[in-house]
Design a protein around this motif. Structure first.
Motif, PDB file in Angstrom:
ATOM      1  N   PHE A 195      -6.970  -3.855   2.464  1.00 27.40           N
ATOM      2  CA  PHE A 195      -8.103  -2.951   2.369  1.00 27.40           C
ATOM      3  C   PHE A 195      -8.043  -2.151   1.075  1.00 27.40           C
ATOM      4  CE2 PHE A 195      -7.676  -3.438   7.010  1.00 27.40           C
ATOM      5  CZ  PHE A 195      -8.940  -3.939   7.271  1.00 27.40           C
ATOM      6  N   LYS A 196      -9.188  -2.002   0.453  1.00 30.85           N
ATOM      7  CA  LYS A 196      -9.293  -1.193  -0.755  1.00 30.85           C
ATOM      8  C   LYS A 196     -10.072   0.071  -0.411  1.00 30.85           C
ATOM      9  CE  LYS A 196      -9.983  -5.309  -2.874  1.00 30.85           C
ATOM     10  NZ  LYS A 196     -10.830  -6.147  -3.647  1.00 30.85           N
ATOM     11  N   ASP A 197      -9.508   0.847   0.502  1.00 31.91           N
ATOM     12  CA  ASP A 197     -10.187   2.032   1.009  1.00 31.91           C
ATOM     13  C   ASP A 197      -9.485   3.330   0.631  1.00 31.91           C
ATOM     14  OD1 ASP A 197      -7.971   1.528   2.560  1.00 31.91           O
ATOM     15  OD2 ASP A 197      -8.980   1.781   4.476  1.00 31.91           O
ATOM     16  N   ILE A 216      -4.553   7.055   1.603  1.00 31.89           N
ATOM     17  CA  ILE A 216      -5.861   7.380   2.168  1.00 31.89           C
ATOM     18  C   ILE A 216      -5.738   8.711   2.906  1.00 31.89           C
ATOM     19  CG2 ILE A 216      -6.662   5.000   2.392  1.00 31.89           C
ATOM     20  CD1 ILE A 216      -6.120   5.179   5.380  1.00 31.89           C
ATOM     21  N   LYS A 257      -7.052  10.630   6.117  1.00 31.06           N
ATOM     22  CA  LYS A 257      -7.702  10.319   7.389  1.00 31.06           C
ATOM     23  C   LYS A 257      -7.206  11.269   8.470  1.00 31.06           C
ATOM     24  CE  LYS A 257      -8.776   6.532  10.473  1.00 31.06           C
ATOM     25  NZ  LYS A 257      -8.645   5.137  10.769  1.00 31.06           N
ATOM     26  N   LYS A 282      -0.486   3.995   2.226  1.00 28.36           N
ATOM     27  CA  LYS A 282      -0.976   2.685   2.647  1.00 28.36           C
ATOM     28  C   LYS A 282      -0.182   1.548   2.023  1.00 28.36           C
ATOM     29  CE  LYS A 282      -4.582   0.406   4.453  1.00 28.36           C
ATOM     30  NZ  LYS A 282      -5.646   0.625   5.325  1.00 28.36           N
TER      31      LYS A 282
END
Length: 114
Positions: free
Chosen positions: A25-27, A45, A47, A54
Motif C-alpha cells: 500500500f502507498k498510503d 501512516i 491512523k 508501515k
C-alpha cells in the motif's frame, strides 16, 4: 531527510519482512535519506491517534544509517503519540516493546533509544 511521494522502489524490498503478505500500500509518507537512489527509507501512516511504522528498509546498517535513523526517530517522536509496528522480523527488537495482539499479529511499540 527527504519526503518521497513515489516509493515504488520499496515494494519488492520490504515484501519479505511483512508480517502478513498483503498488497503493498502507498498510503503513507516516506522519509528517505536521499532524494534519488536512497540507501534507507521508512514509511509511516497516521491512523486512529497513533503512528504506524508501515515499512522500513536499508541497504547498509552503518554509521550513516544510524545517523539517519536517529533523525527520523527525533522527528517521529516529536508528534507525541505512540508509534506502533507489526512485523515478523526482529530488526527493531532493541527499540520496541511488545504491547499486544491485533488481528492475530504481535504489535510492538517503539521506545526512544536516547
Amino acid at each position: 531527510m527527504f519526503l518521497l511521494s513515489n516509493y515504488d522502489f520499496l515494494e519488492e524490498l520490504v515484501k519479505d519482512g511483512q508480517a502478513i503478505q498483503e498488497p503493498f500500500f502507498k498510503d503513507g509518507f516516506c522519509i528517505a535519506d536521499k532524494k534519488v537512489n536512497p540507501n534507507s527509507a521508512y514509511v509511516f501512516i497516521f491512523k486512529d491517534g497513533v503512528i504506524w511504522a508501515k515499512y522500513g528498509w536499508t541497504k547498509h546498517k552503518n554509521k550513516a544509517f544510524l545517523k539517519f535513523h536517529k533523525e527520523v526517530e527525533n522527528l517521529i517522536f516529536s508528534f507525541g503519540v505512540p508509534i506502533l509496528r507489526i512485523g515478523k522480523n526482529d530488526d527493531f527488537k532493541n527499540h520496541t516493546k511488545y504491547v499486544g495482539i491485533l488481528d492475530n499479529q504481535k504489535v510492538f511499540q517503539f521506545k526512544r533509544s536516547y
